[in-house]
Motif scaffolding. Structure first.
Motif, PDB file in Angstrom:
ATOM      1  N   ALA A 178     -23.405-132.636 -23.238  1.00 35.48           N
ATOM      2  CA  ALA A 178     -24.148-131.397 -23.022  1.00 35.48           C
ATOM      3  C   ALA A 178     -25.316-131.629 -22.077  1.00 35.48           C
ATOM      4  O   ALA A 178     -25.605-130.790 -21.206  1.00 35.48           O
ATOM      5  CB  ALA A 178     -24.641-130.843 -24.355  1.00 35.48           C
ATOM      6  N   GLY A 179     -26.003-132.755 -22.228  1.00 37.13           N
ATOM      7  CA  GLY A 179     -27.090-133.061 -21.308  1.00 37.13           C
ATOM      8  C   GLY A 179     -26.606-133.223 -19.881  1.00 37.13           C
ATOM      9  O   GLY A 179     -27.252-132.750 -18.931  1.00 37.13           O
ATOM     10  N   ALA A 180     -25.448-133.885 -19.712  1.00 36.07           N
ATOM     11  CA  ALA A 180     -24.894-134.070 -18.366  1.00 36.07           C
ATOM     12  C   ALA A 180     -24.480-132.739 -17.747  1.00 36.07           C
ATOM     13  O   ALA A 180     -24.750-132.472 -16.562  1.00 36.07           O
ATOM     14  CB  ALA A 180     -23.695-135.019 -18.424  1.00 36.07           C
ATOM     15  N   ILE A 181     -23.854-131.876 -18.544  1.00 36.48           N
ATOM     16  CA  ILE A 181     -23.462-130.557 -18.037  1.00 36.48           C
ATOM     17  C   ILE A 181     -24.698-129.728 -17.697  1.00 36.48           C
ATOM     18  O   ILE A 181     -24.724-128.990 -16.700  1.00 36.48           O
ATOM     19  CB  ILE A 181     -22.582-129.828 -19.073  1.00 36.48           C
ATOM     20  N   GLY A 182     -25.740-129.860 -18.484  1.00 40.10           N
ATOM     21  CA  GLY A 182     -26.968-129.147 -18.178  1.00 40.10           C
ATOM     22  C   GLY A 182     -27.585-129.590 -16.863  1.00 40.10           C
ATOM     23  O   GLY A 182     -28.038-128.765 -16.056  1.00 40.10           O
ATOM     24  N   LEU A 183     -27.605-130.895 -16.617  1.00 40.98           N
ATOM     25  CA  LEU A 183     -28.119-131.396 -15.343  1.00 40.98           C
ATOM     26  C   LEU A 183     -27.242-130.975 -14.171  1.00 40.98           C
ATOM     27  O   LEU A 183     -27.727-130.802 -13.049  1.00 40.98           O
ATOM     28  CB  LEU A 183     -28.222-132.925 -15.382  1.00 40.98           C
ATOM     29  N   LEU A 184     -25.968-130.773 -14.429  1.00 34.79           N
ATOM     30  CA  LEU A 184     -25.042-130.377 -13.363  1.00 34.79           C
ATOM     31  C   LEU A 184     -25.127-128.890 -13.049  1.00 34.79           C
ATOM     32  O   LEU A 184     -25.132-128.485 -11.874  1.00 34.79           O
ATOM     33  CB  LEU A 184     -23.610-130.731 -13.762  1.00 34.79           C
ATOM     34  N   LEU A 185     -25.222-128.035 -14.066  1.00 33.95           N
ATOM     35  CA  LEU A 185     -25.069-126.592 -13.880  1.00 33.95           C
ATOM     36  C   LEU A 185     -26.355-125.785 -14.014  1.00 33.95           C
ATOM     37  O   LEU A 185     -26.315-124.561 -13.866  1.00 33.95           O
ATOM     38  CB  LEU A 185     -24.051-126.038 -14.893  1.00 33.95           C
ATOM     39  N   SER A 186     -27.467-126.420 -14.290  1.00 39.76           N
ATOM     40  CA  SER A 186     -28.713-125.658 -14.453  1.00 39.76           C
ATOM     41  C   SER A 186     -29.184-125.086 -13.116  1.00 39.76           C
ATOM     42  O   SER A 186     -28.672-125.436 -12.045  1.00 39.76           O
ATOM     43  CB  SER A 186     -29.797-126.548 -15.055  1.00 39.76           C
ATOM     44  N   ASP A 187     -30.194-124.209 -13.187  1.00 36.70           N
ATOM     45  CA  ASP A 187     -30.677-123.518 -11.985  1.00 36.70           C
ATOM     46  C   ASP A 187     -31.184-124.488 -10.917  1.00 36.70           C
ATOM     47  O   ASP A 187     -31.106-124.203  -9.728  1.00 36.70           O
ATOM     48  CB  ASP A 187     -31.790-122.542 -12.374  1.00 36.70           C
ATOM     49  N   SER A 188     -31.733-125.588 -11.329  1.00 41.14           N
ATOM     50  CA  SER A 188     -32.206-126.585 -10.364  1.00 41.14           C
ATOM     51  C   SER A 188     -31.422-127.887 -10.476  1.00 41.14           C
ATOM     52  O   SER A 188     -31.945-128.954 -10.177  1.00 41.14           O
ATOM     53  CB  SER A 188     -33.704-126.868 -10.594  1.00 41.14           C
ATOM     54  N   PHE A 190     -27.768-130.420 -10.126  1.00 42.14           N
ATOM     55  CA  PHE A 190     -27.094-131.090  -9.015  1.00 42.14           C
ATOM     56  C   PHE A 190     -26.211-130.125  -8.228  1.00 42.14           C
ATOM     57  O   PHE A 190     -26.215-130.135  -6.988  1.00 42.14           O
ATOM     58  CB  PHE A 190     -26.253-132.251  -9.562  1.00 42.14           C
ATOM     59  N   LEU A 191     -25.454-129.266  -8.919  1.00 43.86           N
ATOM     60  CA  LEU A 191     -24.545-128.357  -8.218  1.00 43.86           C
ATOM     61  C   LEU A 191     -25.310-127.337  -7.380  1.00 43.86           C
ATOM     62  O   LEU A 191     -24.912-127.026  -6.253  1.00 43.86           O
ATOM     63  CB  LEU A 191     -23.648-127.643  -9.237  1.00 43.86           C
ATOM     64  N   GLU A 192     -26.407-126.829  -7.908  1.00 43.88           N
ATOM     65  CA  GLU A 192     -27.223-125.865  -7.143  1.00 43.88           C
ATOM     66  C   GLU A 192     -27.805-126.526  -5.895  1.00 43.88           C
ATOM     67  O   GLU A 192     -27.829-125.929  -4.821  1.00 43.88           O
ATOM     68  CB  GLU A 192     -28.329-125.326  -8.051  1.00 43.88           C
ATOM     69  N   ARG A 193     -28.244-127.762  -6.006  1.00 39.87           N
ATOM     70  CA  ARG A 193     -28.783-128.472  -4.841  1.00 39.87           C
ATOM     71  C   ARG A 193     -27.675-128.786  -3.835  1.00 39.87           C
ATOM     72  O   ARG A 193     -27.885-128.713  -2.623  1.00 39.87           O
ATOM     73  CB  ARG A 193     -29.468-129.765  -5.288  1.00 39.87           C
ATOM     74  N   LEU A 194     -26.487-129.141  -4.350  1.00 42.67           N
ATOM     75  CA  LEU A 194     -25.373-129.469  -3.470  1.00 42.67           C
ATOM     76  C   LEU A 194     -24.922-128.248  -2.664  1.00 42.67           C
ATOM     77  O   LEU A 194     -24.633-128.349  -1.463  1.00 42.67           O
ATOM     78  CB  LEU A 194     -24.199-130.018  -4.287  1.00 42.67           C
ATOM     79  N   LEU A 195     -24.868-127.088  -3.306  1.00 44.93           N
ATOM     80  CA  LEU A 195     -24.431-125.865  -2.637  1.00 44.93           C
ATOM     81  C   LEU A 195     -25.552-125.190  -1.858  1.00 44.93           C
ATOM     82  O   LEU A 195     -25.283-124.291  -1.048  1.00 44.93           O
ATOM     83  CB  LEU A 195     -23.854-124.892  -3.666  1.00 44.93           C
ATOM     84  N   GLY A 196     -26.801-125.570  -2.084  1.00 44.84           N
ATOM     85  CA  GLY A 196     -27.923-124.950  -1.381  1.00 44.84           C
ATOM     86  C   GLY A 196     -28.083-123.485  -1.699  1.00 44.84           C
ATOM     87  O   GLY A 196     -28.218-122.652  -0.793  1.00 44.84           O
ATOM     88  N   MET A 197     -28.073-123.132  -3.006  1.00 43.78           N
ATOM     89  CA  MET A 197     -28.180-121.733  -3.436  1.00 43.78           C
ATOM     90  C   MET A 197     -29.375-121.571  -4.379  1.00 43.78           C
ATOM     91  O   MET A 197     -29.205-121.228  -5.555  1.00 43.78           O
ATOM     92  CB  MET A 197     -26.891-121.289  -4.130  1.00 43.78           C
ATOM     93  N   PRO A 198     -30.595-121.794  -3.915  1.00 41.33           N
ATOM     94  CA  PRO A 198     -31.737-121.725  -4.832  1.00 41.33           C
ATOM     95  C   PRO A 198     -31.999-120.340  -5.396  1.00 41.33           C
ATOM     96  O   PRO A 198     -32.553-120.200  -6.494  1.00 41.33           O
ATOM     97  CB  PRO A 198     -32.902-122.197  -3.959  1.00 41.33           C
ATOM     98  N   ASP A 199     -31.624-119.295  -4.671  1.00 38.66           N
ATOM     99  CA  ASP A 199     -31.924-117.932  -5.118  1.00 38.66           C
ATOM    100  C   ASP A 199     -30.699-117.179  -5.622  1.00 38.66           C
ATOM    101  O   ASP A 199     -30.843-116.132  -6.252  1.00 38.66           O
ATOM    102  CB  ASP A 199     -32.557-117.127  -3.977  1.00 38.66           C
ATOM    103  N   PRO A 257     -25.835-118.640 -10.067  1.00 40.93           N
ATOM    104  CA  PRO A 257     -25.701-117.871 -11.314  1.00 40.93           C
ATOM    105  C   PRO A 257     -26.298-118.623 -12.499  1.00 40.93           C
ATOM    106  O   PRO A 257     -26.434-119.849 -12.490  1.00 40.93           O
ATOM    107  CB  PRO A 257     -24.189-117.706 -11.461  1.00 40.93           C
ATOM    108  N   ALA A 258     -26.607-117.874 -13.529  1.00 43.64           N
ATOM    109  CA  ALA A 258     -27.185-118.447 -14.754  1.00 43.64           C
ATOM    110  C   ALA A 258     -26.057-118.982 -15.627  1.00 43.64           C
ATOM    111  O   ALA A 258     -25.531-118.282 -16.496  1.00 43.64           O
ATOM    112  CB  ALA A 258     -27.995-117.392 -15.498  1.00 43.64           C
ATOM    113  N   LEU A 259     -25.680-120.234 -15.356  1.00 46.04           N
ATOM    114  CA  LEU A 259     -24.604-120.855 -16.123  1.00 46.04           C
ATOM    115  C   LEU A 259     -25.107-121.499 -17.401  1.00 46.04           C
ATOM    116  O   LEU A 259     -24.403-121.530 -18.402  1.00 46.04           O
ATOM    117  CB  LEU A 259     -23.890-121.903 -15.249  1.00 46.04           C
ATOM    118  N   VAL A 260     -26.329-122.037 -17.353  1.00 45.81           N
ATOM    119  CA  VAL A 260     -26.956-122.597 -18.542  1.00 45.81           C
ATOM    120  C   VAL A 260     -27.839-121.527 -19.170  1.00 45.81           C
ATOM    121  O   VAL A 260     -28.637-120.888 -18.482  1.00 45.81           O
ATOM    122  CB  VAL A 260     -27.786-123.845 -18.187  1.00 45.81           C
TER     123      VAL A 260
END
Length: 283
Positions: free
Chosen positions: A117-127, A129-138, A141-144
């Motif tokens: 759960a911690g790893a998924i949170g770091l991956l899918l949270s608003d800030s 890894f995935l958000e940084r990789l895709l460059g979509m700060p604004d 979506p609210a996945l977490v």
């Protein structure tokens, strides 16, 4: 049945009985105590008094929690079955690369859900890894902590799909090879072999896996607590929060929540048993 076979069967039944009786005793005592506490006959404070207040005081919230838990467990189970069966089919179709996939899948099983759960949170949270990789700060979506429990379902599906794949492989790997070879000689394509040979053989193991995954995700607490929204609360989160509340009177409602979770789990297990019996009768 010969005398030796009868003796072997008797020993096996005795060993199974020695394992089952303690489990049944512990579960039976726990459920009985929870039932008595839920109706006020074994209160944490005050004198015993028969009451259905814990069952009726927050019926709407209990129904919302039940629907939420069933939704999370059902979607997670379906995704786990689909991904797990695809992993198993790939391992069977590609033995060399399949060994690597099987090893990687097996390596995820010992990982605790709280770490997953911690790893998924770091991956899918608003800030994350995935958000940084895709460059979509604004626009990310609210996945977490979102309303659809996407991160919770993703964690369960990731963890349990490996379990499903290994169960399927363990149950059909010895018998599926010759049948697939026979189907191939008759002109069946790879897709036809998966649908008409591998899938029918995997139905019993998929049914058992579905029941196990559903029951586990229905009662699992960590991922829903870490990655889910504050409302509505799934059944395990609601039960823990009520039980640890400073209001000791709320513990009766915690027992009600736990009993509802047990009832839903029992219904799913019975359904899985019926599916297995029907599958055996059609063979």
């Amino acid at each position: 049945m010969t005398g030796q076979q009868a003796s072997t069967t008797g020993r096996a039944a005795l060993l199974a009985l020695l394992a089952v009786v303690p489990i049944v005793a512990v579960v039976g005592v726990s459920l009985t105590a929870a039932g008595l506490q839920s109706v006020g006959l074994m209160p944490f404070i005050g004198p015993p008094q028969l009451s259905a207040n814990a069952w009726t005081s927050e019926t709407g919230e209990l129904i919302r929690s039940s629907v939420t838990s069933v939704y999370i467990a059902a979607v997670s189970t379906v995704l786990s079955l689909v991904v797990g069966f695809m992993l198993a089919a790939y391992v069977l179709a590609m033995p060399r690369m399949g060994r690597i996939v099987e090893t990687l899948s097996a390596a995820t099983i010992p990982i605790p859900h709280v770490i997953g759960a911690g790893a998924i949170g770091l991956l899918l949270s608003d800030s994350g890894f995935l958000e940084r990789l895709l460059g979509m700060p604004d626009a990310f979506p609210a996945l977490v902590s979102g309303p659809w429990f996407v991160a919770v379902i993703a964690e369960y599906a990731w963890k349990e799909s490996a379990f499903v794949a290994l169960v399927v492989l363990g149950s059909i790997s010895r018998s599926v090879g010759d049948l697939c070879d026979a189907a191939a000689t008759l002109g069946a394509s790879a897709g036809q072999r998966i649908v008409r040979v591998v899938l029918p053989l995997a139905v019993p193991s998929l049914a058992v896996s579905a029941a196990i995954v559903f029951v586990y995700t229905l009662g699992s607490y960590e991922a829903a607590w870490l990655l889910g929204p504050t409302s509505p609360k799934p059944l395990p989160v609601r039960a823990v929060r009520l039980f640890t509340s400073v209001d000791l009177a709320a513990r009766a409602q915690a027992m009600v929540t736990a009993l509802v979770s047990v009832a839903v789990s029992a219904a799913v297990i019975i359904a899985a048993i019926l599916v297995l019996r029907r599958h055996r009768s059609l063979r």
